[in-house]
Design a protein around this motif. Structure first.
Motif, short mmCIF file in Angstrom:
data_model
loop_
_atom_site.label_atom_id
_atom_site.label_comp_id
_atom_site.label_asym_id
_atom_site.label_seq_id
_atom_site.Cartn_x
_atom_site.Cartn_y
_atom_site.Cartn_z
N ASP A 53 -42.64 -39.06 2.52
CA ASP A 53 -42.47 -37.66 2.86
C ASP A 53 -42.52 -36.76 1.63
N CYS A 54 -42.98 -35.52 1.85
CA CYS A 54 -43.04 -34.53 0.77
C CYS A 54 -41.63 -34.17 0.32
N ILE A 56 -40.77 -31.33 -0.76
CA ILE A 56 -40.50 -29.92 -0.46
C ILE A 56 -40.42 -29.68 1.04
N CYS A 57 -41.49 -29.96 1.75
CA CYS A 57 -41.52 -29.64 3.18
C CYS A 57 -41.13 -30.81 4.07
N ASP A 59 -38.81 -34.75 4.47
CA ASP A 59 -37.43 -35.24 4.41
C ASP A 59 -37.32 -36.46 3.51
N ARG A 69 -31.40 -27.03 2.81
CA ARG A 69 -32.01 -26.24 3.89
C ARG A 69 -30.97 -25.60 4.80
N LYS A 154 -50.83 -30.19 1.19
CA LYS A 154 -50.68 -28.79 1.58
C LYS A 154 -49.86 -28.03 0.55
N CYS A 155 -48.73 -28.58 0.13
CA CYS A 155 -47.88 -27.91 -0.88
C CYS A 155 -48.58 -27.87 -2.23
N THR A 186 -37.66 -21.64 4.48
CA THR A 186 -39.07 -21.74 4.88
C THR A 186 -39.84 -22.83 4.13
N ASN A 187 -39.22 -23.45 3.11
CA ASN A 187 -39.86 -24.46 2.25
C ASN A 187 -40.98 -23.87 1.38
N GLU A 188 -41.00 -22.55 1.23
CA GLU A 188 -42.04 -21.91 0.42
C GLU A 188 -41.65 -21.87 -1.05
#
Length: 228
Positions: A53-54, A56-57, A59, A69, A154-155, A186-188
């Protein structure tokens, strides 16, 4: 005498007309030459090498993002090491409930290894204000070889786009710091390179003061319609 003056005037007009035509042709050639020179493309493509898993976005169990979060806050993140620090503009209990009566001031300092950045954060939750200082080692910056181990494609693509923006702003002479502001809701990610000075992240106003090997950040929690 009048007969002599008229030919002279006509000759002068022809000379001036010729100069104007030459100047116009020269300007046109310069404009065409300028337009023919393509602007440098600072786009880069970095392929993710993430396993799992990433950070950032997703888990990922090695990331603190799932923990932060629940606060809905913002924080600082070093993409070279994935160290995260919460920015204490508001106080929360362990279950994520906002503690409005908490008026204490929090101070935190964290280093992230040799050659990496350091955070110093002071927050005033009761007033919704924090100040943070990020210091860097000489020559430090975002290391994509490290970041691609933590980020999904994506990130990573978003970070590459922020790199491009920084290079375009600086004509290729800038650097993209390894530290980003992260929105836990928002994980941005938000870059704090030299082209970013003041901007909003939801209800947070961010101000960045750029210095040599250092960024000073101030954030104010200012939700619209709640300032009475």
């Amino acid at each position: 005498m009048k007969k002599l003056v008229i030919p002279l005037l006509l000759a002068s007009m022809c000379v001036l007309s010729g100069c104007t035509e030459k100047a116009t042709q020269s300007d046109f050639k310069d404009r065409v030459l300028s337009e023919s020179i393509e602007e440098k493309d600072y786009s880069i493509q970095v392929d993710s090498e993430l396993k799992g898993d990433c950070y950032i976005c997703g888990d990922n169990e090695n990331s603190l993002m799932p923990y932060f979060r629940k606060s809905g806050m913002i924080g600082l993140m070093c993409l070279n090491t994935m160290d995260i620090s919460n920015l204490d503009t508001r106080a929360y209990s362990d279950d994520g409930t906002e503690v409005l009566e908490n008026g204490t001031m929090g101070i935190m300092t964290s280093g992230h290894g040799n050659g990496e950045c350091m955070f110093h954060i002071s927050g005033m939750p009761g007033r919704g204000i924090f100040e943070a200082s990020v210091t860097y080692d000489d020559g430090s910056g975002l290391d994509f070889d490290k970041a691609k181990q933590f980020l999904c494609q994506k990130c990573l693509d978003k970070v590459c786009e922020m790199y491009k923006e920084e290079m375009e702003w600086s004509d290729g002479n800038g650097r993209l710091p390894e530290v980003f502001i992260v929105d836990f809701a928002t994980n941005e990610l938000y870059a704090i390179g030299n082209h970013r000075v003041g901007f909003w992240i939801r209800d947070f106003w961010i101000r960045v003061d750029h210095k040599e090997n250092e960024e000073e950040i101030m954030a104010i929690y200012a939700p619209e319609g709640k300032m009475e």
